[in-house]
Design a protein around this motif. Structure first.
Motif, PDB file in Angstrom:
ATOM      1  N   MET A 223       3.715 -18.941  -5.634  1.00  0.00           N
ATOM      2  CA  MET A 223       2.779 -18.398  -4.498  1.00  0.00           C
ATOM      3  C   MET A 223       3.454 -17.562  -3.567  1.00  0.00           C
ATOM      4  N   VAL A 224       2.810 -16.457  -3.356  1.00  0.00           N
ATOM      5  CA  VAL A 224       3.483 -15.317  -2.549  1.00  0.00           C
ATOM      6  C   VAL A 224       3.310 -15.536  -1.254  1.00  0.00           C
ATOM      7  N   SER A 225       4.523 -15.466  -0.327  1.00  0.00           N
ATOM      8  CA  SER A 225       4.246 -15.880   1.048  1.00  0.00           C
ATOM      9  C   SER A 225       3.484 -14.597   1.708  1.00  0.00           C
ATOM     10  N   LYS A 226       2.884 -14.855   3.149  1.00  0.00           N
ATOM     11  CA  LYS A 226       2.233 -13.943   3.652  1.00  0.00           C
ATOM     12  C   LYS A 226       3.420 -12.954   4.310  1.00  0.00           C
ATOM     13  N   ASP A 227       4.423 -13.370   4.431  1.00  0.00           N
ATOM     14  CA  ASP A 227       5.390 -12.333   5.194  1.00  0.00           C
ATOM     15  C   ASP A 227       5.845 -11.284   3.959  1.00  0.00           C
ATOM     16  N   ALA A 228       5.908 -11.862   2.810  1.00  0.00           N
ATOM     17  CA  ALA A 228       6.043 -10.687   1.712  1.00  0.00           C
ATOM     18  C   ALA A 228       5.158  -9.968   1.397  1.00  0.00           C
ATOM     19  N   PHE A 229       4.103 -10.311   1.647  1.00  0.00           N
ATOM     20  CA  PHE A 229       2.757  -9.563   1.342  1.00  0.00           C
ATOM     21  C   PHE A 229       2.730  -8.563   2.403  1.00  0.00           C
ATOM     22  N   TRP A 230       2.966  -8.891   3.548  1.00  0.00           N
ATOM     23  CA  TRP A 230       2.855  -7.818   4.791  1.00  0.00           C
ATOM     24  C   TRP A 230       4.094  -6.993   4.847  1.00  0.00           C
ATOM     25  N   GLN A 231       5.022  -7.384   4.130  1.00  0.00           N
ATOM     26  CA  GLN A 231       6.409  -6.681   4.221  1.00  0.00           C
ATOM     27  C   GLN A 231       6.076  -5.424   2.996  1.00  0.00           C
ATOM     28  N   ARG A 232       5.517  -5.670   1.870  1.00  0.00           N
ATOM     29  CA  ARG A 232       4.959  -4.841   0.908  1.00  0.00           C
ATOM     30  C   ARG A 232       4.048  -3.972   1.413  1.00  0.00           C
ATOM     31  N   GLN A 233       3.056  -4.381   1.983  1.00  0.00           N
ATOM     32  CA  GLN A 233       1.938  -3.612   2.556  1.00  0.00           C
ATOM     33  C   GLN A 233       2.073  -2.420   3.545  1.00  0.00           C
ATOM     34  N   ARG A 234       2.995  -2.937   4.296  1.00  0.00           N
ATOM     35  CA  ARG A 234       3.339  -1.982   5.262  1.00  0.00           C
ATOM     36  C   ARG A 234       4.229  -0.253   4.816  1.00  0.00           C
ATOM     37  N   ARG A 235       4.263  -0.550   3.435  1.00  0.00           N
ATOM     38  CA  ARG A 235       4.975   0.667   2.717  1.00  0.00           C
ATOM     39  C   ARG A 235       3.817   1.602   2.312  1.00  0.00           C
ATOM     40  N   ALA A 236       4.266   2.710   2.094  1.00  0.00           N
ATOM     41  CA  ALA A 236       3.266   3.676   1.493  1.00  0.00           C
ATOM     42  C   ALA A 236       3.962   4.657   0.562  1.00  0.00           C
ATOM     43  N   PRO A 237       4.459   3.837  -0.553  1.00  0.00           N
ATOM     44  CA  PRO A 237       5.848   4.669  -1.395  1.00  0.00           C
ATOM     45  C   PRO A 237       5.238   6.195  -1.647  1.00  0.00           C
ATOM     46  N   LEU A 238       4.275   6.519  -2.193  1.00  0.00           N
ATOM     47  CA  LEU A 238       3.980   7.853  -2.628  1.00  0.00           C
ATOM     48  C   LEU A 238       4.170   8.652  -1.571  1.00  0.00           C
ATOM     49  N   TYR A 239       3.443   8.559  -0.388  1.00  0.00           N
ATOM     50  CA  TYR A 239       3.402   9.077   0.660  1.00  0.00           C
ATOM     51  C   TYR A 239       5.035   9.342   1.302  1.00  0.00           C
ATOM     52  N   GLU A 240       5.676   8.224   1.309  1.00  0.00           N
ATOM     53  CA  GLU A 240       7.258   8.228   1.572  1.00  0.00           C
ATOM     54  C   GLU A 240       7.999   9.055   0.690  1.00  0.00           C
ATOM     55  N   ALA A 241       7.804   9.215  -0.402  1.00  0.00           N
ATOM     56  CA  ALA A 241       8.486   9.879  -1.484  1.00  0.00           C
ATOM     57  C   ALA A 241       8.252  11.326  -1.221  1.00  0.00           C
ATOM     58  N   LEU A 242       7.017  11.660  -0.900  1.00  0.00           N
ATOM     59  CA  LEU A 242       6.608  13.355  -0.686  1.00  0.00           C
ATOM     60  C   LEU A 242       7.571  13.662   0.652  1.00  0.00           C
ATOM     61  N   VAL A 243       7.382  12.892   1.696  1.00  0.00           N
ATOM     62  CA  VAL A 243       8.118  13.387   2.837  1.00  0.00           C
ATOM     63  C   VAL A 243       9.574  13.374   2.601  1.00  0.00           C
ATOM     64  N   ARG A 244      10.365  12.479   1.818  1.00  0.00           N
ATOM     65  CA  ARG A 244      11.667  12.520   1.392  1.00  0.00           C
ATOM     66  C   ARG A 244      11.876  13.938   0.722  1.00  0.00           C
ATOM     67  N   HIS A 245      10.910  14.153   0.042  1.00  0.00           N
ATOM     68  CA  HIS A 245      11.283  15.474  -0.736  1.00  0.00           C
ATOM     69  C   HIS A 245      11.230  16.792   0.026  1.00  0.00           C
ATOM     70  N   SER A 246      10.186  16.770   0.920  1.00  0.00           N
ATOM     71  CA  SER A 246       9.998  17.759   1.825  1.00  0.00           C
ATOM     72  C   SER A 246      11.228  17.930   2.771  1.00  0.00           C
ATOM     73  N   ARG A 247      11.737  16.960   2.993  1.00  0.00           N
ATOM     74  CA  ARG A 247      12.963  16.840   3.954  1.00  0.00           C
ATOM     75  C   ARG A 247      14.282  17.453   3.435  1.00  0.00           C
TER      76      ARG A 247
END
Length: 490
Positions: free
Chosen positions: A1-25
């Protein structure tokens, strides 16, 4: 059973957007498309508005993954979306819900096979049937007697149709409608699944469903096998951005993904894709509180509008032909002959209020999590000042959404794809009664075909088309946008 804390920790990320920002920087040296090179070469005036976005307008580079073979950040972003929206698997779409609808039909139907379809579905569903060379079995929707608007399908009609056509490969319906009316999807899924075929849902206007107790359940929550959501319509993604959600094993996913690969661009916009990633995160981390803020504003507006004798809004009652009603859709139903929906739209636009659509008797306002208290107050201030003379009676129902169900009952003289391939010729619209249509006639918005290729043009259809032409409606799918002529099979 996935904990709520783990769920929210994952869902606060935006991996594709973050990768674009990292590349542009990294301030890279871009020897790849697109040609503006992350905004270094761009129209000077336009750059003032587009500038911040251009460094994220990238392509399939190392670390940025590939939409057509996702294994990295796009795959991760899609997995987060599936978790957030209650799906087993989600695919990002940058051609709108249109490409999702078409791909689903290509996945479930081979040439000559049947698919049960809601007759007031979006034109993209018809396009999917034509491309698949499938045979549609149309089911007529219920019509709301108070507004004349075609709503959803009745369970008993779908069940009867499936008994009459046990070889149908799927049921494809729209929920909610453009006007926010919906059916009990869970009960419909139970009916369809008794025949062991998939329920496919065009949920273009329901990407916010299921995220608040006052909103209807989503298609995924209700047991549908597939749902396509326009995340840009009622969510916060950029225009053209949709998601395709999947559950269960009734759809051959390899065939579906192959179809998506054929009809989606081989050069998808990463800026658009990243907006889907952000829209998912926004709905979970900020959107829910924004729903809490906007819903009371809209409820208060409805209560105030109830005091105006010249208009009404649809209401969900025990006798309604729809089972759910989206509170974010405000359909202003005119109860006077002194003012048309088109005229009301002009009044609203004079005050910088721009509706989603208008028709002879209706104006539709589409709110969202981005609607402000000032927006809602402005609508009330303008409508309150309108005082049309009471002429007794209701403005005639001749408009795109309010087509009685009987007008959908028309002879399909030949298959849609055969009619499109047949020899054709234009004739005056007035002379078209009895002829076979060679083109799709789509009043727009909302994009629901009144006439499809292969249907015989009867007197009722002709009268509707003449009335719509007189009202100067816009038409898609036709050779002559003014509808002075219509293409027929010769």
């Amino acid at each position: 059973m996935v904990s709520k804390d783990a769920f929210w920790q994952r869902q606060r990320r935006a991996p594709l957007y973050e990768a674009l920002v990292r590349h542009s920087r990294r301030q890279p040296h871009p020897f790849h498309v697109p040609g503006h090179k992350m905004g270094r070469s761009f129209d000077r005036e336009g750059k003032q508005q587009y500038g911040p976005l251009l460094p994220l307008d990238l392509t399939e580079l190392s670390g940025l993954d590939d939409l057509h073979q996702p294994e990295g950040v796009i795959a991760e972003a899609q997995a987060l979306a599936a978790e957030a929206y209650g799906a087993e698997e989600t695919r990002f779409l940058v051609g709108g819900t249109t490409v999702g609808n078409i791909a689903l039909i290509l996945a479930v139907c081979r040439p000559g096979e049947k698919i049960v379809i809601q007759r007031n579905c979006h034109k993209s569903v018809y396009h999917g049937v034509i491309l698949a060379r499938a045979n549609p079995v149309f089911v007529v929707p219920a019509v709301d007697p108070a507004t004349g608007v075609a709503a959803g399908l009745r369970q008993e009609d779908v069940e009867r149709t499936l008994k009459e056509h046990p070889d149908a490969k799927a049921v494809f319906l729209t929920n909610p409608t453009y006007y926010g009316m919906g059916i009990d999807l869970r009960q419909m899924a139970d009916v369809v699944h008794r025949f062991d075929i998939p329920l496919l849902v065009d949920e273009a206007h329901g990407s916010h469903f299921g995220f608040h107790p006052e909103l209807p359940a989503s298609a995924m929550q209700s047991g549908a096998d597939a749902a396509v959501q326009s995340t840009h319509k009622m969510g916060t993604a950029m225009t053209m951005c949709s998601m395709l959600h999947l559950r269960g094993q009734r759809i051959q996913r390899s065939r579906l993904f192959q179809a998506l690969g054929m009809i989606q661009s081989s050069s998808p916009s990463y800026a658009l894709l990243a907006s889907l990633d952000l829209a998912r995160r926004h709905m979970l981390t900020e959107g829910v509180s924004e729903l809490e803020r906007v819903l009371p504003l809209l409820q208060r507006l409805r209560e105030r509008l109830a005091s105006l004798s010249w208009l009404a809004l649809p209401e969900l009652t025990e006798n309604s032909v729809f089972a759910t009603l989206d509170p974010f859709k405000l359909m202003l139903d005119l109860r006077t002959q002194a003012l048309s929906g088109y005229e009301l739209q002009q009044v609203l636009e004079e005050h910088a209020i721009f509706p989603e659509l208008s028709a002879s008797r209706h104006v539709l306002l589409a709110a969202s999590t981005g609607t402000s208290a000032a927006d809602v107050e402005k609508v009330w201030q303008v409508l309150e000042r309108i005082n049309p003379p009471q002429t007794g009676g209701v403005y005639p129902i001749i408009q795109t959404g309010g087509i009685p169900s009987s007008s959908f009952l028309r002879e399909q003289a030949m298959a849609m794809h055969e009619a499109l391939d047949a020899d054709r010729a234009p004739i005056p619209l007035e002379a078209a009664e009895g002829c076979i249509a060679a083109e799709m006639v789509i009043p727009y918005p909302p994009g629901i075909p009144l006439l499809v290729p292969g249907e015989r043009i009867d007197r009722q259809a002709l009268e509707w088309l003449l009335a719509m032409r007189q009202q100067k409606l816009r038409f898609h799918g036709v050779h002559d946008p003014n509808l002075a002529t219509i293409q027929i099979v010769t």
